[in-house]
Design an enzyme around this catalytic site. Structure first.
Site, PDB file in Angstrom:
ATOM      1  N   ARG A  67       0.855  -1.188   0.000  1.00  0.00           N
ATOM      2  CA  ARG A  67       0.000   0.000   0.000  1.00  0.00           C
ATOM      3  C   ARG A  67       0.891   1.237   0.000  1.00  0.00           C
ATOM      4  O   ARG A  67       2.105   1.120   0.190  1.00  0.00           O
ATOM      5  CB  ARG A  67      -0.891  -0.007   1.250  1.00  0.00           C
ATOM      6  CG  ARG A  67      -0.112  -0.231   2.534  1.00  0.00           C
ATOM      7  CD  ARG A  67      -0.994  -0.410   3.759  1.00  0.00           C
ATOM      8  NE  ARG A  67      -0.171  -0.650   4.918  1.00  0.00           N
ATOM      9  CZ  ARG A  67       0.106  -1.853   5.423  1.00  0.00           C
ATOM     10  NH1 ARG A  67      -0.407  -2.923   4.861  1.00  0.00           N
ATOM     11  NH2 ARG A  67       0.891  -1.979   6.476  1.00  0.00           N
ATOM     12  N   THR A  83      -3.893   5.917   4.265  1.00  0.00           N
ATOM     13  CA  THR A  83      -3.408   4.645   3.717  1.00  0.00           C
ATOM     14  C   THR A  83      -4.601   3.721   3.473  1.00  0.00           C
ATOM     15  O   THR A  83      -5.757   4.195   3.467  1.00  0.00           O
ATOM     16  CB  THR A  83      -2.355   4.019   4.658  1.00  0.00           C
ATOM     17  OG1 THR A  83      -1.797   2.862   4.022  1.00  0.00           O
ATOM     18  CG2 THR A  83      -2.931   3.614   6.008  1.00  0.00           C
ATOM     19  N   ASN A  84      -4.370   2.439   3.236  1.00  0.00           N
ATOM     20  CA  ASN A  84      -5.487   1.509   3.018  1.00  0.00           C
ATOM     21  C   ASN A  84      -5.147   0.143   3.621  1.00  0.00           C
ATOM     22  O   ASN A  84      -4.074  -0.034   4.196  1.00  0.00           O
ATOM     23  CB  ASN A  84      -5.799   1.412   1.520  1.00  0.00           C
ATOM     24  CG  ASN A  84      -4.595   0.933   0.746  1.00  0.00           C
ATOM     25  OD1 ASN A  84      -4.160  -0.200   0.889  1.00  0.00           O
ATOM     26  ND2 ASN A  84      -4.027   1.818  -0.068  1.00  0.00           N
ATOM     27  N   ARG A  85      -6.054  -0.815   3.466  1.00  0.00           N
ATOM     28  CA  ARG A  85      -5.898  -2.079   4.188  1.00  0.00           C
ATOM     29  C   ARG A  85      -5.196  -3.174   3.386  1.00  0.00           C
ATOM     30  O   ARG A  85      -5.169  -4.316   3.800  1.00  0.00           O
ATOM     31  CB  ARG A  85      -7.284  -2.591   4.625  1.00  0.00           C
ATOM     32  CG  ARG A  85      -7.996  -1.655   5.564  1.00  0.00           C
ATOM     33  CD  ARG A  85      -8.802  -2.432   6.587  1.00  0.00           C
ATOM     34  NE  ARG A  85      -9.555  -3.518   5.996  1.00  0.00           N
ATOM     35  CZ  ARG A  85     -10.837  -3.446   5.643  1.00  0.00           C
ATOM     36  NH1 ARG A  85     -11.503  -2.338   5.846  1.00  0.00           N
ATOM     37  NH2 ARG A  85     -11.443  -4.473   5.120  1.00  0.00           N
ATOM     38  N   SER A  86      -4.587  -2.820   2.271  1.00  0.00           N
ATOM     39  CA  SER A  86      -3.935  -3.861   1.465  1.00  0.00           C
ATOM     40  C   SER A  86      -2.765  -4.491   2.246  1.00  0.00           C
ATOM     41  O   SER A  86      -1.959  -3.781   2.845  1.00  0.00           O
ATOM     42  CB  SER A  86      -3.425  -3.244   0.160  1.00  0.00           C
ATOM     43  OG  SER A  86      -2.579  -4.155  -0.475  1.00  0.00           O
TER      44      SER A  86
END
Ligand code: CTP
Length: 377
Positions: free
Chosen positions: A176, A188-191
């Site tokens: 991410r 940010t994100n949950r990848s």
């Protein structure tokens, strides 16, 4: 060919049988010293340097086939426990592994065994069988060693796959991105990064030289892969663009932030009682940039995650970003999970794959890449 027998195996068959069949001494002991006497092809013989036998044998192997593999043996493989010659070779070996489980049906069905099988698969081992039928215990059900033809087919496939990307330069974008807001906060994100890392590892195991440009991820860097660690989308763009110029294949699996905060505060932003508004500005579309600058013969693969009209949106991405194909994720079956359910979408076809580990998805993606490279020649 070299046979390795565990102590349990010698309860069933004598080492002499395997010595006669392979024409080589049988490896039985963790600290054996027979390596100099093995008759193997010249390239492998060079690696048998008479140092530590299990390390020598591990290095000389093109492929390790474990048949039959008991529940206990798979547990040892998963945990890296190596009390005997076979598990020590498995631990020290970089060659592909084909595992053929055989056990009683309840042992096979146990959650612990199933979880071990999933872990081995996720790390790239090929699991063949077991078949259902009459078992040594007198019971019937899943647990019989796979038919010799099935094991043979898996061996041929694993050996072919090993060299299938030799000399190919593969660039993978993964993880991410993090866009700072102030010294302690970010967007940010949950990848997790798992999908991209699986592609990098699968390409490495097929003989490619792999560069992995990775944002933060929940994983250890894979060995044998050149890692370029980045954080912000702009850093990822610079690294990807630089590496793309010398890559034959680009797989872009990173979860890139589409926007970044318009201003980054040098100091921690203080709370006030006012309403706060966050102004964002767009990041570049890295993949679209790579598509526009694409070299002749270069294969370009993108990912997409859609909640509706997946195939239609994927085809738009395919066209706009000038990709060879798009790996379309089913959102509920991908984020943060070990497995994935994807559809491979190109201009003419949409091939929906069953749910499988991310490593298996990676293998299917690379099969497609190899087919496309063949057509571009
Ligand atoms: N990508 C990229 N640079 C960005 C955003 C995405 O390189 N700034 C890449 C991703 O790595 C992925 C593909 O583009 O391979 C996803 O395309 P994108 O258009 O971002 O799709 P989504 O974010 O899934 O959907 P949306 O159309 O809603 O943005």
């Amino acid at each position: 060919m070299i046979a390795i027998l565990t102590p349990a195996a010698t309860e069933f068959v004598t080492p002499l049988t395997f010595q006669a069949l392979t024409g080589n001494p049988v490896v039985r002991e963790l600290w054996g010293d027979q390596a100099p006497r093995f008759q193997v092809p010249a390239a492998a013989a060079k690696k048998l340097r008479g140092r530590v036998e299990h390390v020598d044998v591990a290095e000389a192997l093109d492929l390790l086939v474990i048949a039959p593999a008991t529940a206990d043996l798979m547990a040892r493989l998963v945990h890296g426990s190596a009390p005997d010659a076979l598990t020590a070779v498995a631990l020290a070996c970089r060659a592909p592994i084909v595992v053929c489980p055989a056990m009683d049906l309840e042992m096979w069905r146990k959650a612990s065994t199933q979880s071990n099988v999933r872990s081995l698969r996720a790390r790239g081992a090929r699991i063949v069988g077991p078949e259902s039928g009459a078992l040594a215990s007198g019971l019937a059900g899943p647990g019989r060693l796979a038919a010799i033809e099935a094991i043979g087919a898996a061996v041929i496939e694993a050996a072919a796959s090993r060299a299938s990307m030799a000399g190919v330069r593969v660039l993978v974008g993964a993880g991410r991105t993090e866009e700072p807001l102030d010294p302690v906060r970010m967007l940010t994100n949950r990848s997790s990064g798992r999908m991209g890392y699986a592609v990098a590892e699968a390409a490495r195991d097929r003989g490619a030289s792999v560069t992995l440009v990775s944002g933060p991820a929940d994983l250890d860097p894979p060995h044998g892969v050149e890692l370029v660690a980045v954080r912000r989308a702009a850093e990822m763009e610079r690294a990807m663009t630089l590496e793309a110029a010398r890559s034959d294949v680009i797989v872009m699996a990173a979860a890139v932030a589409d926007y970044r905060p318009a201003r980054v505060s040098a100091r921690k932003i203080k709370r006030t009682s006012d309403r706060a508004v966050l102004e964002l500005e767009p990041n570049a579309d890295i993949l679209a940039g790579l598509g526009a600058a694409r070299r002749k013969g270069q294969v370009l693969v993108g990912f997409a995650l859609e909640t509706n009209d997946g195939i239609r949106h994927a085809r738009t991405k395919l066209r706009v970003k000038r990709l060879d194909f798009v790996v379309l994720n089913a959102p509920e079956a991908s984020l943060g999970r070990e497995t994935n359910r994807v559809t491979l979408v190109d201009a003419s076809r949409a091939e929906a794959l069953a749910e499988m580990t991310k490593r298996e998805v990676a293998e299917r993606v690379l099969d497609r890449v190899i087919a496309i490279r063949g057509m571009k020649r």
